[in-house]
Design a protein around this motif. Structure first.
Motif, PDB file in Angstrom:
ATOM      1  N   PHE A   1       0.775  -1.223   0.267  1.00  0.00           N
ATOM      2  CA  PHE A   1      -0.240  -0.083   0.003  1.00  0.00           C
ATOM      3  C   PHE A   1       0.662   1.233   0.068  1.00  0.00           C
ATOM      4  O   PHE A   1       1.991   1.385   0.616  1.00  0.00           O
ATOM      5  CB  PHE A   1      -0.894  -0.108   1.409  1.00  0.00           C
TER       6      PHE A   1
ATOM      7  N   TYR B   1       0.212   5.505   1.139  1.00  0.00           N
ATOM      8  CA  TYR B   1      -0.771   6.058   2.002  1.00  0.00           C
ATOM      9  C   TYR B   1      -0.030   7.710   1.827  1.00  0.00           C
ATOM     10  O   TYR B   1       1.082   7.745   1.944  1.00  0.00           O
ATOM     11  CB  TYR B   1      -0.916   5.755   3.265  1.00  0.00           C
TER      12      TYR B   1
ATOM     13  N   GLN C   1      -0.161  11.130   4.155  1.00  0.00           N
ATOM     14  CA  GLN C   1      -0.321  11.822   5.465  1.00  0.00           C
ATOM     15  C   GLN C   1       0.022  12.933   5.742  1.00  0.00           C
ATOM     16  O   GLN C   1       1.061  13.474   5.524  1.00  0.00           O
ATOM     17  CB  GLN C   1       0.294  10.758   6.618  1.00  0.00           C
TER      18      GLN C   1
ATOM     19  N   GLY D   1      -4.676  11.236   9.727  1.00  0.00           N
ATOM     20  CA  GLY D   1      -4.566   9.907   9.689  1.00  0.00           C
ATOM     21  C   GLY D   1      -4.197   9.727   8.139  1.00  0.00           C
ATOM     22  O   GLY D   1      -4.480  10.777   7.298  1.00  0.00           O
ATOM     23  N   PRO D   2      -3.604   8.283   8.026  1.00  0.00           N
ATOM     24  CA  PRO D   2      -3.194   8.313   6.546  1.00  0.00           C
ATOM     25  C   PRO D   2      -4.282   8.158   5.540  1.00  0.00           C
ATOM     26  O   PRO D   2      -5.411   7.591   6.157  1.00  0.00           O
ATOM     27  CB  PRO D   2      -2.392   7.011   6.821  1.00  0.00           C
TER      28      PRO D   2
ATOM     29  N   PHE E   1      -5.566   6.628   1.998  1.00  0.00           N
ATOM     30  CA  PHE E   1      -5.060   5.649   0.949  1.00  0.00           C
ATOM     31  C   PHE E   1      -5.071   6.237  -0.309  1.00  0.00           C
ATOM     32  O   PHE E   1      -5.650   6.955  -0.870  1.00  0.00           O
ATOM     33  CB  PHE E   1      -6.300   4.495   0.974  1.00  0.00           C
TER      34      PHE E   1
ATOM     35  N   LEU F   1       3.686   7.381   2.820  1.00  0.00           N
ATOM     36  CA  LEU F   1       4.023   6.211   3.574  1.00  0.00           C
ATOM     37  C   LEU F   1       3.845   4.947   2.682  1.00  0.00           C
ATOM     38  O   LEU F   1       2.808   4.934   2.098  1.00  0.00           O
ATOM     39  CB  LEU F   1       3.286   6.051   4.870  1.00  0.00           C
TER      40      LEU F   1
ATOM     41  N   LEU G   1      -0.018  -4.989   7.830  1.00  0.00           N
ATOM     42  CA  LEU G   1       0.758  -3.965   7.319  1.00  0.00           C
ATOM     43  C   LEU G   1       2.126  -3.534   8.133  1.00  0.00           C
ATOM     44  O   LEU G   1       2.010  -3.642   9.339  1.00  0.00           O
ATOM     45  CB  LEU G   1      -0.043  -2.599   7.190  1.00  0.00           C
TER      46      LEU G   1
ATOM     47  N   PHE H   1       4.686  -0.677   8.048  1.00  0.00           N
ATOM     48  CA  PHE H   1       5.127   0.816   7.515  1.00  0.00           C
ATOM     49  C   PHE H   1       6.469   1.093   7.591  1.00  0.00           C
ATOM     50  O   PHE H   1       7.228   0.961   8.408  1.00  0.00           O
ATOM     51  CB  PHE H   1       4.184   1.892   8.380  1.00  0.00           C
ATOM     52  N   GLY H   2       6.646   1.765   6.595  1.00  0.00           N
ATOM     53  CA  GLY H   2       8.145   2.537   6.413  1.00  0.00           C
ATOM     54  C   GLY H   2       7.890   3.796   7.357  1.00  0.00           C
ATOM     55  O   GLY H   2       6.837   4.266   7.728  1.00  0.00           O
ATOM     56  N   ALA H   3       8.991   4.537   7.620  1.00  0.00           N
ATOM     57  CA  ALA H   3       8.934   5.764   8.216  1.00  0.00           C
ATOM     58  C   ALA H   3       8.401   7.108   7.287  1.00  0.00           C
ATOM     59  O   ALA H   3       8.192   8.071   8.132  1.00  0.00           O
ATOM     60  CB  ALA H   3      10.264   6.064   8.822  1.00  0.00           C
TER      61      ALA H   3
ATOM     62  N   GLN I   1       7.824   8.687  12.585  1.00  0.00           N
ATOM     63  CA  GLN I   1       7.849   7.184  12.438  1.00  0.00           C
ATOM     64  C   GLN I   1       6.531   6.792  11.636  1.00  0.00           C
ATOM     65  O   GLN I   1       5.649   7.449  11.846  1.00  0.00           O
ATOM     66  CB  GLN I   1       8.167   6.441  13.692  1.00  0.00           C
ATOM     67  N   GLY I   2       6.563   5.573  11.183  1.00  0.00           N
ATOM     68  CA  GLY I   2       5.439   5.078  10.527  1.00  0.00           C
ATOM     69  C   GLY I   2       4.400   4.442  11.595  1.00  0.00           C
ATOM     70  O   GLY I   2       5.044   4.053  12.659  1.00  0.00           O
ATOM     71  N   PRO I   3       3.253   4.330  11.277  1.00  0.00           N
ATOM     72  CA  PRO I   3       2.098   3.396  12.353  1.00  0.00           C
ATOM     73  C   PRO I   3       2.977   2.257  12.516  1.00  0.00           C
ATOM     74  O   PRO I   3       3.232   1.392  11.807  1.00  0.00           O
ATOM     75  CB  PRO I   3       1.045   3.541  11.700  1.00  0.00           C
TER      76      PRO I   3
ATOM     77  N   LEU J   1      -3.801   5.742  16.069  1.00  0.00           N
ATOM     78  CA  LEU J   1      -4.867   5.336  15.011  1.00  0.00           C
ATOM     79  C   LEU J   1      -5.736   4.311  14.989  1.00  0.00           C
ATOM     80  O   LEU J   1      -5.094   3.313  15.258  1.00  0.00           O
ATOM     81  CB  LEU J   1      -3.883   5.716  13.781  1.00  0.00           C
TER      82      LEU J   1
ATOM     83  N   GLY K   1      -8.857   6.577  10.712  1.00  0.00           N
ATOM     84  CA  GLY K   1      -9.567   7.666  11.276  1.00  0.00           C
ATOM     85  C   GLY K   1      -8.714   8.867  11.417  1.00  0.00           C
ATOM     86  O   GLY K   1      -7.582   8.774  11.085  1.00  0.00           O
ATOM     87  N   PRO K   2      -9.183   9.750  11.880  1.00  0.00           N
ATOM     88  CA  PRO K   2      -8.477  11.043  12.184  1.00  0.00           C
ATOM     89  C   PRO K   2      -7.134  11.062  13.220  1.00  0.00           C
ATOM     90  O   PRO K   2      -6.326  11.664  13.464  1.00  0.00           O
ATOM     91  CB  PRO K   2      -9.028  11.926  12.476  1.00  0.00           C
TER      92      PRO K   2
END
Lengths: 110, 116
Positions: free
Chosen positions: A34, A36, A38, A43-44, A46, A87, A98, A100-102, B41-43, B91, B108-109
């Protein structure tokens, strides 16, 4: 161990100056990836899902591509409103976890 | 357009206090996720529910964090007691479930937590 590395960490572009963001990964049992977007404090959002090497998807000024070991997000003629953190998140295994990268922080200046 | 709802949006608390976050997923989404995102950082996934069952909580600090989704719809994440290192964005995301090939997670936000 699964790893995701995004580069560069930050990118500053002039409006109209095209570039690419990279996402390299080592993930066992990869099922897809994926992208995203942000915005600060949100929030991220899509953007794309890619499933197989060679696949490409486009949305406005963005195009995402996928190889066996990395994915690229190409930004063509960016505008200031494209400024955000991008992201990438490969996913694998059961339950579509998932990783995630930074992220890459993109700033587009007029 | 359907969205994931979270509350509160911001929370400031003192260390050792208890805090709780609420999430209402998109209607019809069987899978619900809680992530923690530290600035820069990422989630990182904390817990994943399939309907009312936990399917992954391997990264949840179980000595102080708990999560529930009693009726398989909305969910609560609790921290007790809060520590300084818990300051982060929390999140919530939801998706249809693993049976769907393009199982996109929608976020979500977020709730921005500051622990003083």
């Amino acid at each position: 161990e699964d790893q995701v590395t995004q580069s560069p960490e930050a990118l500053r572009l002039q409006e109209g100056e095209s570039s690419s963001l990279n996402c390299s990964y080592t993930v066992s049992g990869l099922r897809g990836l994926f992208w995203y977007r942000q915005d600060p404090g949100k929030g991220p959002e899509f953007l794309f899902t890619l499933y197989s090497a060679g696949e490409e998807k486009e949305k406005e000024r963005l195009k995402a591509t996928l190889t066996k070991k990395e994915s690229f997000l190409h930004i063509t003629a960016p505008k200031p409103e494209d400024s955000a953190t991008y992201l990438c998140a490969p996913y694998s295994g059961g339950y579509n976890k998932l990783i995630f990268g930074a992220g890459t922080r993109l700033a587009v200046h007029p | 357009e359907a969205e994931v709802a979270q509350s509160p949006r911001y929370k400031i608390t003192e260390k050792s206090q208890a805090v709780a976050f609420w999430c209402d997923p998109i209607s019809g989404h069987a899978t619900l996720y809680w992530y923690r995102q530290i600035l820069g950082q990422g989630p990182e996934l904390l817990v994943q529910f399939q309907d009312e069952s936990v399917v992954d909580d391997s990264q949840l600090p179980k000595d102080r964090f708990s999560a529930e989704r009693l009726k398989g719809v909305d969910s609560t994440l609790k921290i007790q007691p809060a520590e300084l290192g818990d300051s982060a964005m929390y999140l919530c995301a939801s998706s249809f479930g693993e049976a769907v090939k393009e199982d996109t997670q929608y976020f979500g936000p977020g709730t921005r937590l500051t622990v003083l």
